[in-house]
Design a protein around this motif. Structure first.
Motif, PDB file in Angstrom:
ATOM      1  N   ARG A   1       0.843  -1.211  -0.117  1.00  0.00           N
ATOM      2  CA  ARG A   1      -0.070  -0.026   0.176  1.00  0.00           C
ATOM      3  C   ARG A   1       0.828   1.132   0.054  1.00  0.00           C
ATOM      4  NH1 ARG A   1      -4.840  -1.934   1.903  1.00  0.00           N
ATOM      5  NH2 ARG A   1      -5.563  -2.798  -0.041  1.00  0.00           N
ATOM      6  N   GLU A   2       1.968   1.261   0.694  1.00  0.00           N
ATOM      7  CA  GLU A   2       2.740   2.374   1.044  1.00  0.00           C
ATOM      8  C   GLU A   2       3.802   2.571  -0.127  1.00  0.00           C
ATOM      9  OE1 GLU A   2       3.332   3.654   4.992  1.00  0.00           O
ATOM     10  OE2 GLU A   2       3.500   1.559   5.585  1.00  0.00           O
ATOM     11  N   SER A   3       3.680   1.897  -1.114  1.00  0.00           N
ATOM     12  CA  SER A   3       4.822   2.238  -2.095  1.00  0.00           C
ATOM     13  C   SER A   3       4.654   3.597  -2.870  1.00  0.00           C
ATOM     14  CB  SER A   3       4.685   1.176  -3.201  1.00  0.00           C
ATOM     15  OG  SER A   3       5.286   1.649  -4.527  1.00  0.00           O
ATOM     16  N   PRO A   4       5.825   4.316  -2.809  1.00  0.00           N
ATOM     17  CA  PRO A   4       5.344   5.684  -3.317  1.00  0.00           C
ATOM     18  C   PRO A   4       5.237   5.723  -5.008  1.00  0.00           C
ATOM     19  CG  PRO A   4       7.783   5.129  -3.087  1.00  0.00           C
ATOM     20  CD  PRO A   4       7.136   3.911  -2.471  1.00  0.00           C
TER      21      PRO A   4
ATOM     22  N   CYS B   1       3.265   4.117  -7.843  1.00  0.00           N
ATOM     23  CA  CYS B   1       1.962   3.366  -8.065  1.00  0.00           C
ATOM     24  C   CYS B   1       2.364   2.114  -8.855  1.00  0.00           C
ATOM     25  CB  CYS B   1       1.186   4.401  -9.313  1.00  0.00           C
ATOM     26  SG  CYS B   1      -0.111   3.345 -10.019  1.00  0.00           S
ATOM     27  N   TRP B   2       1.874   1.183  -8.246  1.00  0.00           N
ATOM     28  CA  TRP B   2       2.440  -0.187  -8.748  1.00  0.00           C
ATOM     29  C   TRP B   2       1.401  -1.161  -9.201  1.00  0.00           C
ATOM     30  CZ3 TRP B   2       3.150  -4.831  -5.535  1.00  0.00           C
ATOM     31  CH2 TRP B   2       4.164  -5.761  -6.214  1.00  0.00           C
ATOM     32  N   VAL B   3       1.574  -1.492 -10.409  1.00  0.00           N
ATOM     33  CA  VAL B   3       0.543  -2.756 -10.835  1.00  0.00           C
ATOM     34  C   VAL B   3       1.452  -3.816 -11.416  1.00  0.00           C
ATOM     35  CG1 VAL B   3      -1.402  -3.121 -12.391  1.00  0.00           C
ATOM     36  CG2 VAL B   3      -0.737  -0.720 -11.830  1.00  0.00           C
TER      37      VAL B   3
END
Ligand SMILES: Cc1cc2nc3c(=O)[nH]c(=O)nc-3n(C[C@H](O)[C@H](O)[C@H](O)COP(=O)(O)OP(=O)(O)OC[C@H]3O[C@@H](n4cnc5c(N)ncnc54)[C@H](O)[C@@H]3O)c2cc1C
Ligand SMILES: Cc1cc2nc3c(=O)[nH]c(=O)nc-3n(C[C@H](O)[C@H](O)[C@H](O)COP(=O)(O)OP(=O)(O)OC[C@H]3O[C@@H](n4cnc5c(N)ncnc54)[C@H](O)[C@@H]3O)c2cc1C
Lengths: 637, 637
Positions: free
Chosen positions: B2-5, B7-9
Motif C-alpha cells: 500500500r505504502e509504495s510511493p 503506483c504499482w501494478v
C-alpha cells in the motif's frame, strides 16, 4: 550521517549538553503527538542537530496513519518541504489540481456545470495544490528522521498528565507522566510542545480551553475509487445539488493504477413530506452517519450521472464531522517565573472545517515557525539565553506570529463555510440572485487563495520582523515590491556565477536554521570604493564574524552580466563567504524588478531561518543590520 | 505494498509459479552483482511483480558502495530513473553541470582559460549531466527495493562457479555455486545475469573473454574538498597543463556544507633531464601510483593557482586506472538447445575509460533493456513462450540492441581518449595548429553529446523495432520527426483533458512493463465515421482486449482545443481505456510539430516498455499494429 540525502550542517551548541543521571527520563524538549505538526517539529529539530537525547517525540498510536484525514498540501507548504529535501517524492506521487469546476442544480434531481476555472497561486514556486494521503506525508518525515541516526518517534506512549514543578529542578520545570506500553514513566523537560491534536491532553491538564463556535451542519467525508460517468470526477469540484453540497477532491494514483477521489458530503435528513426544494433541511446527528448514508446521498447528489464505488474494497476510508471554528487564546503557557515553557501547535490550538485544505498545512507551519526558535533557545543561540534567563523575546514571537495566522484562518473558514451552506443558496435562488452568488463565490475563492496558499501570510512587527526598519524618506521604493518584511522570500531562478547553473534561489536557502544576509549589490560592484564594495567589506569583516559559525550565511546578487570580471575583480568577501551563493540578478529572472529594487541603489535584506524576511534596508544600513541580527542571535565577539 | 510511493501494478503471470522442493535453492532468475547494473535489474523485476522467490540478486560485498567509483548521470538515465520514481531525490542532491571550461598551458608552469561554454542536451527532459556519488544512486535502488516486501539484495554471497547442467532439470539448466557467508550453496536457475563487473566470474566460468586494447596511459582519480583560488573549480573543466591533463568534475554538496570535487589526473613520470616541454613523456606504472603522487601532480598542474585539500579528511577517495576499451563478442550465452540463458550486462561485458561519464549509465541501460524481456519470458508473456520453447526472439534482441550500443561506446571512447592525450596536443602546438585542435575538440564534444547523453541511442531493426513498418509512399512525412522507430520517445508537456493539468508525457508512461499504443488522432475526432474514430474503435474492440491486462495501455492525443466537447461526443474507448491519458496535442507543447506529424492525417505509434518507439504508422495501419503487437506479447484470445 554521511548518507543523508540532505546536505546537513547542524547548528552549533553554545549551551552545555544535557546531563542525566542513570535511569532519569529527562529531555530538553518533549513533543506530544506525531501527527503532521509533531513530525515536522521533530524532523526540524533533528535537522538542526538536536538528537534523541535532547528531544523526545511521543505518540500514543502504535503506528503512523494509513488512510484518510487531511490530504491537501498548499503551495507554501510545498516550498517549505522542498527546503527540507522532502518535497520531491510528494510532488511525484501526489496529484496537482489545476482546475476547479462549479456545478449547480438546474431542476429537481439534476446538476449542470456552470464553469471550469483554472486554479493557481501566482508568484508561488508550486502553483497548484497537491493532494496526497496524510499518511504518505507523515512517512516522508519518518523516513527522513532515520537519516539522523536516532529512533525517531517513540510510539505506544500516551501522555497522561503534565504539570509545572520547578522546585526540584528549576531548569527542567515540567513533569510529564507518560504511559509507555502500559507502564507509567515520569519525564522532566525544559520545554513541552503540545502537538496532540484536537482532543489535546496537554490542554486539559493545563486547564485551558478553545473558544469559538460549532455549527450544526454535519458532513461526511469519504475516500474511494469511483465508477461514474460524471465528467469532472478528475477535477476539483463544488457541486450544489438538491440533495446537498458535495466537494470533489481528485487524489493520487494508488497501487492498483486507478485514482482515488475524496468527497465531502453535506448531510441533512429529508423532511417527512418532502415539500418542494426543502426536503433536506433537518440537520443529521453525527452519530447517525454511516458509510451507507454518505453513499446514498452521493448517489442522489450526482444525478443524472451514475456514481458507485469501483469494485470491492473501493472505499478506503470515511468519517464525519461537524463544522466549527475554535482556537486557544494563547499558544504559549509560561512557568511561574514568566518564561514560556509549553507551546501549542496544530489542531491542539485551532480547529476548523477541513474543506479548504488547511488541516495539515497550518499545523506544519506552526511547527516550522516554532522549531528554530526552540532550537536557538536550547542551544544557547538566542541573545537572551545568556543575559535575561527568564525572558525570551524570540520564543514569544511564536505566539504573536502564529496566533494571528490562526485568527485569520478561523475568520476565513467561517466565511468560506457560510458560503457553502445550503440555506444561503436557497435564498439566492428565491431571489433570483444566483449569478450574484456565483460571482461572489469566484471572487471569494480568488481572494482567499492568497491566504489559503500560505504564500500571503504576513507576520506582525516584532524583534524578528522590523517593518519600520527602513527610513522611507531615504528610499521610498524599498519594501514595496515582493521583498517585504514579514512575508516569505518569493522564489526566483537566477544564474550562479561559480558554475553558471540556473538555480532556484529558495534552494540555496535550505531550512538549516541559518539567518541569511541578502546583499543586492548596486551596479557599481566593481568599484572598490563604491557602496556595494563597502557594504560587502563591512559584512565580511564585521557582521558575519560576530556570530557563531553556521548561524548566518551571505548571498550576493549582482544586477549585471557576470562574464565581465573574474573573482579577483570583486570584493574578496564574496568568494570567501558566498562562493556558491553569488548570482546574476537578471539573466534568468529579473530579481531587482520582481523584488522592487533599484539596481543603481542596491539593498540589504535579512531572511530568517524560516524563509520570512526580517528586514529590508539600504546598502548603507549596516549598523541597523548589525543591530537587528544582534537581537536575534547570540554574538561570539 | 500500500505504502509504495510508486503506483504499482505488477505484470500478470501466465506461466505457473515456480515450484521448489523443501530446502531447494531454485530461482527463475539469478543476478550476480549488485552494482548499478544488478540493482537496476533487481529493482525493475521487483517492480514488474517478480518477488524474491523468483529472482535472487547476490553480491559478495557486505554492504553497498560508500565512496568513489562512477559519479555522472546522463540525461537519458535521469529520464529512466524518473520513470521509476527514483529521479527526484537524486536531482535534489546531485549537482547539475551547466558549463564547461577549457584551460590550456600558455608558458611553462602556467595555465590560462581558453573559453567557457554551456553544456546541455537539447530535446532532453533533463538537459544537464547530474553528478552524484555512485553509492547514493545505489541507495535509491536499495531503499526502493524495500517497498516490494522482499529482502532485496543477498549480500556476502560470492558466485564461485556457474555451469550448464540441463540433464537433471531441463527447465532450470543452470547451476551456480555460491559462497554464502562462508558456506557453499548450489542454486539452480532458468536464467542468470552476469552483472558482476569488470572482473566477472561468470565470464571466467563460461570461458569467454573481452577483446580490445589497453593503452599505456595511467590516470589517477580523486574525490576531495578543494581549497584553491582556481576560478573554475565549480565548473566542469578540461585542463591541458605542462604537467599533464586534468579533468575537473564538480560534485554534490556534502554533509559539511561544502562541495566535493572529482579530478581525473594524467600521470606520467618526469624524464630525467626535463628537456623542454617533454618532461613527462614516460608512462607511470599503476602500482607506483599513490595519493601523494596524484596530489603532487595536481598541485603542479593547477599552477599558477594554489590547490590543496581543505582541512583534515578532505580527501574522500582515490584510485588509478589504465585506459582501455574492451568488450565481449556476444552478450548472451545459449544452452545446448540454443536457448539464451546467460546474459551479460554492464562492466561485465564492456569496459572503457571513465572520463566521459558513461560507467553507471550504459550499465544501467543494459539492465533496463533486458529487464522487461526477461520478465515477459519468465511470466509467459512472450508469444514464443507457448509455441516455440527454445527460441525467444524477444530475448535475442537484448544482444543486438545493447551490443551495438557498446560498440558505439567503445568507438566513441577511443576517439575521446585520443583527443585528450598529450602527444596529440604537442603535435598540434608544434604545428601551430592549436586553434584547429581546439575547435576540433569543441566539435567532437558537441557531436558526441548526442551519444553520451544517452538520448541519441537508436536500436536496429528487429521484431521489436520495425523501421520499415510504414510504407513511405503512403505518407512520406511519417517517421522523419522526433517520433522515430528505434529511438526513445522524447518528452513533451501536454494538457490533459480529464483534469486540465499540464503533464509531462513521459510521466504517463512509467516503467511498469506495459507497451503503449499512442493514437495521435486527426482533427476529425468528433466525426464518428472519420478515421480517428474508426482507429479508436478498432483499438478498443479488437487490439487492446487481445492482450493480457496490464500489458498494454492506450494514450490519445488530439490536435485541437479540448473545451469544445464532452466525453459523450468522442469515441467511448477514449474514456474507457485512456481517461487520464487523453491530451490536447498543442496547448502546451505542439506535439504534432515536434513529432513531425500532420494533424490532418494523425498517426499511430507503439512505445515499448523501455520507452523506445517500436513502430510508427498511419491511423489506417491497424492490421499491421495488431501484427506487431502479436509478435511482442502473448495473446489471450
Ligand atoms: C478523523 C479525522 C479526520 C480528518 N479529516 C480531515 C479532512 O478530511 N480534511 C482535512 O483537511 N483535515 C482533516 N483532519 C484534520 C487533520 O488531520 C489535522 O488538521 C492535522 O492532522 C493536524 O495535525 P496535528 O499534528 O496538529 O494533529 P493530529 O494529526 O491530530 O496529530 C495528533 C497526534 O497526537 C497523538 N496524541 C493525541 N493525544 C495524545 C496523548 N495524550 N499522548 C500521546 N499522543 C497523543 C495522536 O495519536 C496523533 O497522532 C481530520 C482529522 C481527524 C482526526
Ligand atoms: C575502483 C573503481 C573505480 C571506478 N571509477 C570510475 C570513475 O571514476 N568513473 C566512472 O565513470 N566509472 C568508474 N568506475 C566504473 C563504474 O563504477 C562502473 O562502470 C559501474 O559501476 C558499472 O556497474 P556494474 O553494475 O556493471 O558493475 P560494478 O559496479 O562493478 O558492480 C559489480 C558488482 O558485482 C559484485 N561481484 C563481482 N564478482 C562477484 C561474484 N563473483 N559474486 C558476487 N558478486 C560479485 C561486486 O562486488 C560489485 O558489487 C569505477 C569502477 C571501479 C571498480
Amino acid at each position: 550521517m554521511r548518507e543523508s540525502p540532505f546536505c546537513w550542517v547542524p547548528l552549533p551548541r553554545l549551551s552545555p549538553e544535557i546531563a542525566k543521571r542513570e535511569g532519569e527520563y529527562k529531555h530538553e524538549i518533549i513533543i506530544v503527538g506525531a501527527g503532521p505538526a509533531g513530525l515536522m517539529l521533530k524532523f526540524l529539530l533533528s535537522h538542526y542537530g538536536l538528537n534523541d537525547e535532547s528531544v523526545l517525540c511521543i505518540d500514543d498510536k502504535p503506528k503512523r496513519l494509513d488512510r484518510g484525514h487531511a490530504d491537501g498540501l498548499q503551495p507554501r507548504t510545498m516550498e517549505v518541504l522542498k527546503s527540507l529535501g522532502l518535497a520531491d517524492r510528494i510532488l511525484h506521487t501526489g496529484r496537482h489540481l489545476w482546475e476547479f469546476a462549479f456545478w449547480e442544480h438546474t431542476r429537481e434531481k439534476s446538476i449542470k456545470r456552470s464553469f471550469i476555472a483554472p486554479t493557481m497561486t501566482e508568484g508561488a514556486r508550486y502553483k497548484q495544490v497537491t493532494t496526497i494521503n496524510q499518511g504518505l506525508v507523515e512517512r516522508e518525515f519518518e523516513d527522513g528522521l532515520l537519516h539522523y541516526g536516532g529512533k525517531g518517534v517513540q510510539r505506544n506512549s500516551k501522555l497522561v498528565d503534565v504539570q509545572f514543578d520547578g522546585d526540584e529542578d528549576p531548569e527542567f520545570p515540567i513533569t510529564a507522566q507518560v504511559d509507555v506500553n502500559g507502564t507509567t514513566r515520569r519525564y522532566r523537560t525544559k520545554f513541552l510542545v503540545a502537538a496532540d491534536g484536537a482532543h489535546s491532553t496537554v490542554r486539559r491538564c493545563m486547564g485551558v480551553h478553545m473558544r469559538g463556535e460549532s455549527r450544526d451542519d454535519v458532513w461526511g467525508v469519504i475516500d474511494l475509487v469511483a465508477d461514474t460517468d460524471f465528467p469532472d470526477i478528475q477535477r476539483r469540484c463544488f457541486i450544489q445539488s438538491e440533495a446537498g453540497s458535495i466537494f470533489v477532491v481528485p487524489r493520487e494514483q494508488i497501487y492498483s493504477g486507478t485514482y482515488l477521489t475524496r468527497l465531502y458530503v453535506e448531510l441533512k435528513h429529508p423532511t417527512k413530506n418532502g415539500l418542494c426544494r426543502d426536503r433536506y433541511l433537518h440537520n443529521m446527528r453525527r452519530d447517525d452517519v454511516s458509510k451507507d448514508i454518505i453513499m446514498r446521498r452521493v448517489v442522489e447528489a450526482f444525478q443524472p450521472y451514475y456514481f458507485r464505488p469501483k469494485g470491492d474494497g473501493a472505499i478506503h476510508w470515511w468519517s464525519s464531522y461537524q463544522i466549527g471554528q475554535r482556537m486557544l487564546d494563547r499558544f504559549i503557557i509560561e512557568d511561574s517565573l514568566g518564561m514560556g515553557r509549553i507551546f501549542f501547535v496544530g489542531d491542539a490550538c485551532h480547529t476548523h472545517s477541513p474543506k479548504a485544505g488547511q488541516g495539515m498545512n497550518v499545523s506544519m507551519m506552526d511547527s516550522y515557525n516554532l522549531s528554530w526558535k526552540l532550537a536557538y533557545s536550547v542551544l544557547g543561540l538566542t541573545p537572551q539565553a545568556t543575559s535575561l534567563p527568564n525572558s525570551n523575546p524570540i520564543l514569544e514571537t511564536y505566539h504573536t506570529e502564529r496566533f494571528s495566522v490562526a485568527q485569520e484562518l478561523i475568520h476565513f473558514d467561517r466565511k468560506y463555510s457560510t458560503m457553502f451552506s445550503r440555506e444561503r443558496d436557497i435564498t439566492s435562488r428565491c431571489n433570483s440572485h444566483r449569478n450574484v452568488a456565483l460571482s461572489k463565490f469566484i471572487e471569494t475563492h480568488r481572494d482567499s487563495n492568497e491566504f489559503t496558499s500560505g504564500c500571503g501570510v504576513e507576520y506582525p512587527e516584532s524583534v524578528l520582523t522590523m517593518k519600520l526598519f527602513h527610513r522611507p524618506h531615504e528610499d521610498p521604493s524599498l519594501g514595496v515590491g515582493a521583498l517585504k518584511a514579514g512575508k516569505r522570500l518569493p522564489d526566483l531562478r537566477l544564474k550562479r556565477y561559480a558554475d553558471g547553473s540556473h538555480c532556484n534561489l529558495q534552494d540555496d536557502l535550505p531550512s538549516n536554521g541559518c539567518f541569511r544576509v541578502l546583499c543586492f549589490t548596486s551596479t557599481d560592484l566593481l568599484d572598490s570604493t563604491g557602496k556595494s564594495a563597502q557594504a560587502l567589506c563591512h559584512l565580511s569583516s564585521t557582521t558575519l564574524p560576530r556570530f557563531p559559525s553556521s548561524t548566518i550565511e551571505q548571498l550576493v546578487i549582482y544586477p549585471a552580466p557576470l562574464d565581465a570580471f573574474e573573482w579577483e575583480h570583486i570584493p574578496h568577501g564574496i568568494r570567501y563567504w558566498s562562493e556558491m551563493r553569488f548570482y546574476n540578478g537578471y539573466e534568468v529572472n529579473d530579481a531587482y524588478a520582481i523584488y522592487g529594487l533599484d539596481p543603481a541603489k542596491g539593498a540589504l535584506a535579512i531572511v530568517r531561518p524560516d524563509g520570512y524576511i526580517g528586514v529590508v534596508g539600504m546598502l548603507t544600513d549596516l549598523d541597523r543590520i548589525d543591530h537587528y541580527l544582534g537581537g536575534c542571535i547570540a554574538t561570539i565577539r
